[in-house]
Design a protein around this motif. Structure first.
Motif, PDB file in Angstrom:
ATOM      1  N   GLY A 189       0.807  -1.232   0.000  1.00  0.00           N
ATOM      2  CA  GLY A 189       0.000   0.000   0.000  1.00  0.00           C
ATOM      3  C   GLY A 189       0.833   1.270   0.000  1.00  0.00           C
ATOM      4  N   HIS A 190       2.099   1.150   0.385  1.00  0.00           N
ATOM      5  CA  HIS A 190       2.961   2.338   0.463  1.00  0.00           C
ATOM      6  C   HIS A 190       4.126   2.265  -0.518  1.00  0.00           C
ATOM      7  CE1 HIS A 190       1.092   4.012   4.096  1.00  0.00           C
ATOM      8  NE2 HIS A 190       0.871   2.748   4.397  1.00  0.00           N
ATOM      9  N   VAL A 212      -1.919  -2.099  -5.140  1.00  0.00           N
ATOM     10  CA  VAL A 212      -1.258  -0.790  -5.219  1.00  0.00           C
ATOM     11  C   VAL A 212      -2.302   0.313  -5.086  1.00  0.00           C
ATOM     12  CG1 VAL A 212       0.698  -1.516  -6.630  1.00  0.00           C
ATOM     13  CG2 VAL A 212      -1.368  -0.763  -7.740  1.00  0.00           C
ATOM     14  N   ALA A 213      -1.849   1.427  -4.532  1.00  0.00           N
ATOM     15  CA  ALA A 213      -2.738   2.580  -4.396  1.00  0.00           C
ATOM     16  C   ALA A 213      -2.853   3.276  -5.749  1.00  0.00           C
ATOM     17  CB  ALA A 213      -2.159   3.536  -3.366  1.00  0.00           C
TER      18      ALA A 213
END
Lengths: 307, 316
Positions: free
Chosen positions: A79-80, A103-104
């Motif tokens: 996520g980051h 993934v964002a």
């Protein structure tokens, strides 16, 4: 009631005070995906403060997660991610990753030239260089969300950052094929359109002397009309705010960059990567089928008006 | 003449009604598109027209018993549905131990239901204030990254008006409260309509401007909106918003459950009436999963409106 509250407090203490065991989870910093053909995928992942890459070659893009977790013996949180590196023709793994929540949507991504070694690219401070390029107006800000959104739009083409021979540029992609690598002027034109840079500086030659121009901001509006032969006339009205430099030279430079951008995307390939379809709809133009829209963009006349 | 203390004020009822809709907004997959915002507005206007009798009524009235049982059954269905939506949100957000969280949620809900009715109403005012503050952060964080042209992006699939009816099903409960306190209910209904016609479409439009052309995102679009706003970099945010969403769902569940059985807690429980309400709840549940929730909501509202004009003596 007191008993009920006491029991609830104990249950809360038991259930809510436990944390995730950090020994079984790592936070990925860079994820690299290489596609050889539509089915063959290899993925590599590097975690924070970790020099080693974990690599896996799942049979399909759907099997990224278990393959990487099996190879690394640990769970990954992506996520980051600070960078998603792609290599190869197919962009379908990116769509898959976004759909699966790996993934964002604002995760930055970079397409690498096939001749480059992903490991060495990923080991460099590429992510910081890429951010600096966006901040300085050399490239527009493009995340996974923009890429997937543009690929799913009517023309099915999208721009993404491209890295080759230690040089950043923009690539025009249709999801399966790299169509073109844009020139420096076109890249800057794309950045100018987004207006998400910190400093936008360039130089223009006037009377044999080079003058530096710094922009504060740039506001862009589209006015789209159709002539009697149904040909699109796309007027880009640009309002530049100058920090330093001659206004006429600034207008000249901005016009050149925007013209290069429209020529290399819309005129050459019929690509719509800057919301032209939406602007047409706002101006009351009925947008036809994908093929016709691409054709209309190829034949469109682009006019740049600098205010 | 004895003066009776009102069970709830207008602001309390409006807060709880708005939070019920907000809970659905957080938990359900509201599509972010201009068309959906327009549909929200249109539905809000249609529902405001349906509520005209509530606005015109000045004196208390009695809801017929059969209608009351149907509405109670409907409340139970709404409570179950909200809890299911909350579980879905926890799972989508990858929250740790969603099952245990739900168990704790149920404990909290049952505790909230056992409290006197004003407790939930008062709590809802504080929660709504917190939600408004949280929403005020969104435009502050994301105004610079909004693209106005995204408002003209074509949706990938036609948006339905019916889903908006289903997600604002608390509308059917408004006449139940209006029966006891017409003045407060009138104001509450007006604020609920205002929030639905102005605030929620505005959030949807803001989300549309943030998300650009990305329309086929699988999962809760609210998480997408949060991820797109520079305030939050991560997709899987489990901070303030998740807590707010769960709190709204908890409060909505408590409110629906209390609408179902709250009035009986202080009185001897009559098995027959509970049984009738449960029977209606099961029937409604069957219709929801086999026909459509929107049709059901319309039917419940129509039934209520048709019957509530009966004089008090007739229903007694």
């Amino acid at each position: 009631m007191k008993r009920f509250l006491a029991v609830s407090a104990i249950l809360c203490t038991i259930f809510l005070s436990g944390c995730t065991d950090i020994r079984h989870r790592k936070y990925a910093d860079v994820l690299a995906i290489r596609t050889a053909d539509s089915d063959t995928v290899s993925a590599m992942l590097r975690c924070d403060n970790d020099k080693d890459w974990i690599s896996a070659s799942p049979d399909t893009a759907l099997l990224f997660q278990p393959a990487l977790e099996t190879a690394g013996g640990i769970q990954f949180s992506t996520g980051h991610l600070s960078l998603l590196i792609l290599q190869g023709d197919s962009l379908s793994p990116v769509q898959q990753l976004l759909r699966d929540g790996w993934v964002a949507p604002n995760c930055p991504l970079l397409l690498c030239d096939p001749s480059e070694d992903i490991r060495s690219v990923g080991d460099e401070k590429l992510s910081d260089q890429q951010k600096a390029a966006v901040e300085n107006g050399l490239l527009p800000e493009i995340g996974v969300g923009e890429l997937v959104g543009n690929l799913e739009s009517r023309t099915g083409m999208a721009l993404l950052h491209y890295h080759s021979n230690n040089h950043f540029s923009l690539a025009l992609h249709n999801g399966t094929t790299l169509l073109a690598v844009l020139s420096n002027d076109a890249c800057r034109g794309a950045a100018l359109l987004t207006d998400r840079w910190g400093d936008f500086g360039f130089s223009e030659i006037s009377g044999g002397l080079t003058e530096t121009i710094l922009l504060d901001s740039c506001r862009i509006r589209f006015r789209i009309q159709q002539d009697s032969e149904n040909r699109l006339i796309i007027r880009t009205i640009v309002r530049l705010s100058l920090r330093t430099g001659d206004p006429a030279l600034a207008a000249q430079g901005a016009t050149r960059m925007l013209q290069a951008f429209f020529r290399e995307t819309a005129t050459d390939f019929g690509a719509d990567v800057c919301y032209l379809e939406e602007a047409a709809r706002r101006c009351g133009i009925t947008v036809p089928s994908a093929q016709q829209w691409r054709e209309m963009l190829r034949n469109a006349a682009f006019e740049i008006l600098i205010e | 003449m004895t003066r009776t203390t009102p069970e709830f004020s207008a602001s309390e009822l409006s807060a709880v009604l708005i939070l019920c809709r907000l809970a659905r907004f957080f938990c359900c997959e509201t599509p972010y598109s201009t068309q959906y915002a327009a549909h929200m507005l249109l539905t809000g206007i249609l529902q405001a027209i349906l509520l005209i009798p509530v606005f015109l009524r000045k004196t208390p009235y009695a809801v017929p018993k059969l209608t009351m049982r149907i509405l109670e059954g409907f409340s139970l269905v709404l409570a179950a549905d909200t809890a299911a939506d909350c579980y879905r949100l926890l799972t989508a957000a990858d929250a740790p131990s969603p099952v245990l969280t739900m168990l704790l949620l149920f404990a909290a809900v049952f505790y909230a239901v056992s409290l006197p009715r004003p407790a939930i109403f008062r709590a809802s005012v504080f929660l709504l204030a917190a939600a408004i503050l949280a929403f005020a952060l969104l435009p502050l964080g994301g105004l610079s990254s909004a693209r106005i042209l995204s408002l003209w992006t074509s949706p990938p699939a036609p948006q339905g008006l019916l889903s908006e009816w289903t997600e604002s099903a608390e509308l059917a409960l408004i006449p139940m409260f209006a029966a006891a306190q017409p003045a407060a209910s009138k104001k509450a209904a007006a604020s609920w309509i205002g929030a639905r016609c102005i605030a929620l479409p505005a959030i949807v439009l803001f989300g549309t401007m943030q998300c650009g052309r990305l329309r086929t995102f699988h999962g809760n679009p609210f998480l997408l909106l949060l991820a797109r706003v520079p305030l939050s970099d991560a997709l899987r945010t489990d901070g303030l918003w998740l807590m707010l969403a769960v709190a709204c769902a908890l409060l909505a569940c408590g409110f629906f459950l209390q609408s179902f059985c709250g009035c009986r807690l202080r009185a001897p429980i009559r098995r027959r009436t509970i049984g009738v309400s449960l029977l209606f709840a099961l029937t409604i549940l069957f219709i929801i999963y086999n026909v459509n929730g929107g049709i059901l909501a319309c039917a419940a509202i129509a039934l209520t409106i048709l019957q509530w004009y009966r004089p008090k003596e007739a229903s007694a």
